[in-house]
Design a protein around this motif. Structure first.
Motif, PDB file in Angstrom:
ATOM      1  N   SER A   5       9.762  22.545  66.588  1.00 53.93           N
ATOM      2  CA  SER A   5       8.710  23.350  65.427  1.00 53.93           C
ATOM      3  C   SER A   5       8.523  24.633  64.863  1.00 53.93           C
ATOM      4  CB  SER A   5       7.156  23.722  66.666  1.00 53.93           C
ATOM      5  OG  SER A   5       5.991  24.579  65.929  1.00 53.93           O
ATOM      6  N   THR A   8      10.852  22.977  61.475  1.00 55.10           N
ATOM      7  CA  THR A   8      10.295  22.648  60.471  1.00 55.10           C
ATOM      8  C   THR A   8       9.560  24.156  59.584  1.00 55.10           C
ATOM      9  OG1 THR A   8       8.472  20.644  62.361  1.00 55.10           O
ATOM     10  CG2 THR A   8       7.441  21.470  60.202  1.00 55.10           C
ATOM     11  N   GLN A   9       8.801  25.124  60.495  1.00 59.54           N
ATOM     12  CA  GLN A   9       8.738  25.949  60.146  1.00 59.54           C
ATOM     13  C   GLN A   9       9.569  26.359  59.525  1.00 59.54           C
ATOM     14  OE1 GLN A   9       6.362  28.614  62.657  1.00 59.54           O
ATOM     15  NE2 GLN A   9       4.450  26.812  63.245  1.00 59.54           N
ATOM     16  N   LYS A  12      11.075  24.282  56.400  1.00 57.77           N
ATOM     17  CA  LYS A  12      10.121  23.536  55.981  1.00 57.77           C
ATOM     18  C   LYS A  12      10.828  21.746  55.349  1.00 57.77           C
ATOM     19  CE  LYS A  12       8.197  27.610  54.335  1.00 57.77           C
ATOM     20  NZ  LYS A  12       7.711  27.979  55.239  1.00 57.77           N
ATOM     21  N   LEU A  13      10.271  21.587  56.682  1.00 63.45           N
ATOM     22  CA  LEU A  13      10.955  20.516  57.243  1.00 63.45           C
ATOM     23  C   LEU A  13       9.580  19.653  57.002  1.00 63.45           C
ATOM     24  CD1 LEU A  13      14.350  20.085  59.674  1.00 63.45           C
ATOM     25  CD2 LEU A  13      13.634  20.191  57.237  1.00 63.45           C
ATOM     26  N   SER A  14       9.905  18.169  56.816  1.00 67.17           N
ATOM     27  CA  SER A  14       9.216  17.004  56.252  1.00 67.17           C
ATOM     28  C   SER A  14       8.726  16.461  57.695  1.00 67.17           C
ATOM     29  CB  SER A  14       9.220  15.892  55.221  1.00 67.17           C
ATOM     30  OG  SER A  14      10.151  15.315  55.557  1.00 67.17           O
ATOM     31  N   SER A  15       7.661  15.930  57.885  1.00 70.70           N
ATOM     32  CA  SER A  15       7.253  15.109  58.989  1.00 70.70           C
ATOM     33  C   SER A  15       7.975  13.985  59.430  1.00 70.70           C
ATOM     34  CB  SER A  15       6.028  14.283  59.227  1.00 70.70           C
ATOM     35  OG  SER A  15       5.587  13.682  58.672  1.00 70.70           O
ATOM     36  N   CYS A  16       8.706  13.316  58.384  1.00 69.32           N
ATOM     37  CA  CYS A  16       9.963  12.262  57.970  1.00 69.32           C
ATOM     38  C   CYS A  16      10.958  12.702  58.536  1.00 69.32           C
ATOM     39  CB  CYS A  16       9.528  11.302  56.270  1.00 69.32           C
ATOM     40  SG  CYS A  16      10.678  10.215  57.046  1.00 69.32           S
ATOM     41  N   ASP A  17      11.406  14.106  58.172  1.00 64.68           N
ATOM     42  CA  ASP A  17      12.896  14.883  58.498  1.00 64.68           C
ATOM     43  C   ASP A  17      12.838  15.228  59.687  1.00 64.68           C
ATOM     44  OD1 ASP A  17      13.616  15.257  55.492  1.00 64.68           O
ATOM     45  OD2 ASP A  17      12.673  16.458  56.083  1.00 64.68           O
ATOM     46  N   CYS A  19      10.892  13.240  62.122  1.00 61.98           N
ATOM     47  CA  CYS A  19      11.047  12.056  62.768  1.00 61.98           C
ATOM     48  C   CYS A  19      12.555  11.379  63.102  1.00 61.98           C
ATOM     49  CB  CYS A  19      10.373  11.659  62.276  1.00 61.98           C
ATOM     50  SG  CYS A  19       8.316  11.348  62.573  1.00 61.98           S
ATOM     51  N   ARG A  63      15.921   5.361  53.937  1.00 58.32           N
ATOM     52  CA  ARG A  63      16.156   6.246  54.511  1.00 58.32           C
ATOM     53  C   ARG A  63      17.335   5.779  55.802  1.00 58.32           C
ATOM     54  NH1 ARG A  63      12.473  11.782  54.755  1.00 58.32           N
ATOM     55  NH2 ARG A  63      14.479  12.863  55.698  1.00 58.32           N
TER      56      ARG A  63
END
Length: 105
Positions: A5, A8-9, A12-17, A19, A63
C-alpha cells in the motif's frame, strides 16, 4: 500488505505494477516449489511469458515478455563487454611478449 500500500502511494504504482512486484517477490522468495506452483502456476520455472499464468499473477504476458527480452539484451551486452576485455588483455599480453622478445635480441 501495508508495504504494498505504501509503495503504491509513494511511487504511484499501478495495480499492474503491484501484481508484477508481487509475482517477482514470490519468484525470488524461499517458498517451496509447491507453494510457488500454487501462486504462480505449474510452469513458473519457464522463462519469459511461457512461465507466466496470467490467471494467477494478473501480469500480462506482454509485460513479462518485455522484461525477459530486456534481460536477454542486457546479458548479451555484458557478455560482449567481458569478451572484448578478455581479447584486449590477450592482445596487450601478446604485445608485451613481442616487445620483450625484441629487446632481448
Amino acid at each position: 500488505m501495508e508495504e504494498y500500500s505504501i509503495a503504491t502511494q509513494g511511487w504511484k504504482l499501478s495495480s499492474c505494477d503491484m501484481c508484477e512486484l508481487a509475482r517477482n517477490s514470490v519468484l525470488m522468495s524461499g517458498f517451496s516449489h509447491k507453494v510457488k506452483s500454487y501462486w504462480l502456476g505449474p510452469h513458473y520455472l519457464k522463462e519469459g511469458p511461457e512461465g507466466n499464468d496470467i490467471r494467477r499473477t494478473n501480469v500480462p504476458d506482454i509485460r513479462v515478455s518485455y522484461r525477459f527480452e530486456t534481460l536477454r539484451q542486457e546479458l548479451t551486452l555484458i557478455t560482449q563487454a567481458v569478451q572484448s576485455e578478455e581479447l584486449e588483455t590477450i592482445q596487450e599480453e601478446d604485445a608485451l611478449t613481442i616487445t620483450a622478445t625484441l629487446s632481448t635480441q
